[in-house]
Design a protein around this motif. Sequence first.
Motif, PDB file in Angstrom:
ATOM      1  N   ASN A  32       0.842  -1.200   0.000  1.00 31.09           N
ATOM      2  CA  ASN A  32       0.000   0.000   0.000  1.00 31.09           C
ATOM      3  C   ASN A  32       0.872   1.243   0.000  1.00 31.09           C
ATOM      4  O   ASN A  32       2.106   1.162  -0.057  1.00 31.09           O
ATOM      5  CB  ASN A  32      -0.968  -0.017   1.187  1.00 31.09           C
ATOM      6  CG  ASN A  32      -0.235  -0.173   2.513  1.00 31.09           C
ATOM      7  OD1 ASN A  32       0.792   0.472   2.737  1.00 31.09           O
ATOM      8  ND2 ASN A  32      -0.761  -1.021   3.398  1.00 31.09           N
ATOM      9  N   LEU A  33       0.230   2.396   0.079  1.00 25.20           N
ATOM     10  CA  LEU A  33       0.959   3.657  -0.022  1.00 25.20           C
ATOM     11  C   LEU A  33       1.975   3.855   1.101  1.00 25.20           C
ATOM     12  O   LEU A  33       2.999   4.508   0.899  1.00 25.20           O
ATOM     13  CB  LEU A  33      -0.026   4.826  -0.043  1.00 25.20           C
ATOM     14  CG  LEU A  33      -0.673   5.145  -1.391  1.00 25.20           C
ATOM     15  CD1 LEU A  33      -1.732   6.223  -1.230  1.00 25.20           C
ATOM     16  CD2 LEU A  33       0.375   5.581  -2.403  1.00 25.20           C
ATOM     17  N   SER A  34       1.704   3.279   2.263  1.00 22.17           N
ATOM     18  CA  SER A  34       2.659   3.449   3.356  1.00 22.17           C
ATOM     19  C   SER A  34       3.989   2.790   3.015  1.00 22.17           C
ATOM     20  O   SER A  34       5.059   3.324   3.344  1.00 22.17           O
ATOM     21  CB  SER A  34       2.093   2.866   4.660  1.00 22.17           C
ATOM     22  OG  SER A  34       1.937   1.450   4.551  1.00 22.17           O
ATOM     23  N   CYS A  36       5.153   2.490   0.009  1.00 27.97           N
ATOM     24  CA  CYS A  36       5.770   3.324  -1.024  1.00 27.97           C
ATOM     25  C   CYS A  36       6.417   4.571  -0.414  1.00 27.97           C
ATOM     26  O   CYS A  36       7.502   4.974  -0.829  1.00 27.97           O
ATOM     27  CB  CYS A  36       4.733   3.729  -2.066  1.00 27.97           C
ATOM     28  SG  CYS A  36       3.951   2.312  -2.859  1.00 27.97           S
ATOM     29  N   ARG A  85       5.382   0.583  -9.742  1.00 24.47           N
ATOM     30  CA  ARG A  85       4.122   0.451  -9.006  1.00 24.47           C
ATOM     31  C   ARG A  85       4.056   1.540  -7.922  1.00 24.47           C
ATOM     32  O   ARG A  85       4.363   1.285  -6.752  1.00 24.47           O
ATOM     33  CB  ARG A  85       4.000  -0.933  -8.350  1.00 24.47           C
ATOM     34  CG  ARG A  85       4.173  -2.121  -9.282  1.00 24.47           C
ATOM     35  CD  ARG A  85       3.154  -2.161 -10.383  1.00 24.47           C
ATOM     36  NE  ARG A  85       1.803  -2.110  -9.905  1.00 24.47           N
ATOM     37  CZ  ARG A  85       0.775  -1.761 -10.670  1.00 24.47           C
ATOM     38  NH1 ARG A  85       0.968  -1.418 -11.936  1.00 24.47           N
ATOM     39  NH2 ARG A  85      -0.447  -1.747 -10.177  1.00 24.47           N
ATOM     40  N   PRO A  86       3.696   2.769  -8.261  1.00 24.57           N
ATOM     41  CA  PRO A  86       3.741   3.871  -7.286  1.00 24.57           C
ATOM     42  C   PRO A  86       2.737   3.740  -6.152  1.00 24.57           C
ATOM     43  O   PRO A  86       2.868   4.427  -5.138  1.00 24.57           O
ATOM     44  CB  PRO A  86       3.449   5.108  -8.140  1.00 24.57           C
ATOM     45  CG  PRO A  86       2.712   4.589  -9.329  1.00 24.57           C
ATOM     46  CD  PRO A  86       3.260   3.226  -9.588  1.00 24.57           C
ATOM     47  N   THR A  87       1.737   2.865  -6.273  1.00 21.98           N
ATOM     48  CA  THR A  87       0.781   2.674  -5.175  1.00 21.98           C
ATOM     49  C   THR A  87       1.020   1.373  -4.424  1.00 21.98           C
ATOM     50  O   THR A  87       0.471   1.172  -3.342  1.00 21.98           O
ATOM     51  CB  THR A  87      -0.668   2.665  -5.698  1.00 21.98           C
ATOM     52  OG1 THR A  87      -0.873   1.512  -6.528  1.00 21.98           O
ATOM     53  CG2 THR A  87      -0.964   3.927  -6.508  1.00 21.98           C
ATOM     54  N   ALA A  89      -0.102  -1.535  -5.212  1.00 25.91           N
ATOM     55  CA  ALA A  89      -1.167  -2.510  -5.464  1.00 25.91           C
ATOM     56  C   ALA A  89      -0.778  -3.439  -6.619  1.00 25.91           C
ATOM     57  O   ALA A  89      -0.037  -3.048  -7.523  1.00 25.91           O
ATOM     58  CB  ALA A  89      -2.463  -1.778  -5.790  1.00 25.91           C
ATOM     59  N   ASN A 115       7.404  -6.400  -6.963  1.00 22.81           N
ATOM     60  CA  ASN A 115       6.670  -5.270  -6.401  1.00 22.81           C
ATOM     61  C   ASN A 115       7.470  -4.614  -5.277  1.00 22.81           C
ATOM     62  O   ASN A 115       7.449  -3.393  -5.121  1.00 22.81           O
ATOM     63  CB  ASN A 115       5.303  -5.737  -5.890  1.00 22.81           C
ATOM     64  CG  ASN A 115       4.301  -4.597  -5.822  1.00 22.81           C
ATOM     65  OD1 ASN A 115       4.458  -3.576  -6.494  1.00 22.81           O
ATOM     66  ND2 ASN A 115       3.269  -4.766  -5.011  1.00 22.81           N
ATOM     67  N   ALA A 119       7.708  -0.702  -5.976  1.00 17.52           N
ATOM     68  CA  ALA A 119       6.825   0.144  -5.171  1.00 17.52           C
ATOM     69  C   ALA A 119       7.660   1.139  -4.369  1.00 17.52           C
ATOM     70  O   ALA A 119       8.038   0.874  -3.229  1.00 17.52           O
ATOM     71  CB  ALA A 119       5.960  -0.720  -4.258  1.00 17.52           C
ATOM     72  N   LEU A 121       7.888   5.595  -4.081  1.00 20.05           N
ATOM     73  CA  LEU A 121       7.452   6.877  -4.632  1.00 20.05           C
ATOM     74  C   LEU A 121       8.548   7.507  -5.478  1.00 20.05           C
ATOM     75  O   LEU A 121       8.270   8.245  -6.415  1.00 20.05           O
ATOM     76  CB  LEU A 121       7.040   7.830  -3.501  1.00 20.05           C
ATOM     77  CG  LEU A 121       5.690   7.549  -2.834  1.00 20.05           C
ATOM     78  CD1 LEU A 121       5.382   8.635  -1.815  1.00 20.05           C
ATOM     79  CD2 LEU A 121       4.574   7.472  -3.866  1.00 20.05           C
ATOM     80  N   LYS A 247      -6.239  10.922 -11.896  1.00 24.68           N
ATOM     81  CA  LYS A 247      -5.233   9.897 -12.179  1.00 24.68           C
ATOM     82  C   LYS A 247      -5.310   9.394 -13.613  1.00 24.68           C
ATOM     83  O   LYS A 247      -4.293   9.121 -14.253  1.00 24.68           O
ATOM     84  CB  LYS A 247      -5.398   8.738 -11.201  1.00 24.68           C
ATOM     85  CG  LYS A 247      -4.458   7.573 -11.462  1.00 24.68           C
ATOM     86  CD  LYS A 247      -4.765   6.394 -10.549  1.00 24.68           C
ATOM     87  CE  LYS A 247      -3.923   5.185 -10.917  1.00 24.68           C
ATOM     88  NZ  LYS A 247      -4.263   4.005 -10.081  1.00 24.68           N
TER      89      LYS A 247
END
Length: 453
Positions: A32-34, A36, A85-87, A89, A115, A119, A121, A247
């Motif tokens: 998840n974003l955390s 990333c 994979r910037p998110t 997922a 991933n 993953a 940012l 997006k």
Amino acid sequence: MALNQRLHVSRSPPSQEQSGGGEPCDSFTDLNLSHCFMGTSLYVRLLLYTRDNLDCGREINHQHPASQPLFNLSRPSAFVIHGYRPTGAPPIWIDHLVRLLAEQQDMNVIVVDWNKGAANLNYFIAVAYTREAAHNLTGFIMTMEEEGASLSSVHLIGVSLGAHLAGFVGANLEGRIGRITGLDPAGPMFTSASPEERLDPSDAMFVDVLHTDMNSFGLRGAHGHIDFYANGGADQPGCPKTIFAGKSYFVCDHQRSMFLYLCALNRTCSLTGYPCSSYSDFLDGRCLQCEAFRPASCPVLGYDFSRWAEPLLRLGQTRVFFSTTASLPYRKLSYRVDMVTWNQYLRWGVVYIRLHSGRSFTEARIDHKLYRLEQYTSTRLLAQFDEDLQPVQKISIRINTGNVIGPRYKIRLLRIRFTPLDQPERPLICRFDIIMEENMEVAFRPLPCDSRL
């Protein structure tokens, strides 16, 4: 240190999903974003799918691939390699692509799950990890070869950043891999890269590339034995044109490469590419023949390239262009339209053509340029329609000159001929001696080209 000693061997956590025997399935890493924001370190996993376990992935041991009983080294192997994979997922297309590949032939489909690494940012970190991930995958394929697999039966399918990762693997193996397919290879950080620093034709025995976003996240130029350019390789129909779409504005064109490829594998859309020097020349109808590929037809996007591989390798790098609709099944119906005009006064205009069947019609707007219409001038157009209406009971045509004041001049068509490009078995249809006014639509019933009645 040997490549296969550097590999990250992972053990995935048990999944909620289970195989028929009650054994837990191995699933793509879901972050998840955390993750990333904090950043992830590279961790490569290989998930095997075959016709016997399409619903339940099996992780392969990097050092001992033959220890996985479902992994048959005598079968062809397709490796699916995702990109940035910037998110965090999982890619939404993974399951669909696995199933469609398994339908093509009995093969090992191996999802390369990197991933953890992709993953981040920080895109530049993901780019740096592609080299290390490529070394990991290279070592695994070398082990496959040592255990009896043929490199010529290995097919790498790389998406975006994954296309360059696939190219690095191919270069590590000195181009002995059978095939690499690049789906809109990533552009950022690769725009000025040398062939050794990105995907290029020397990375495999055969390299095919699909471009859909060259003016943003994709890479410009030609990078395979054959490069397909959908709608010119840049802006795709149906994708947002303004940033207010959120997006989708950023990813729609780039993702279209995967959706076109899935559609081609599913055989619901036959996307024919026409060799040409530019998309503009293609739209002008200058590149609608494929003599170099005879007795085969023009190349078609998809899995089986056996009909075109030999002439493509002989020709060198070949660029082919096609247009699509905004949505499934993406395919446009194309006609070559040849007109002979005999109007007294020189006129310039754009052409609108409608095909009618019953109460339905579909329109082609050939408005990317002005056409010169004068006494005894032959003009060739490419007319592309969103629907295939059959039978064609009526055709209407309008030539827009932009003249809004003064008299409407007459335009005389000595002959107009429609040649179906996608359905060559269909007869040519014609009409002779049509008198029309500029900016006004005229309708007529099409006739067989051997008839003047």
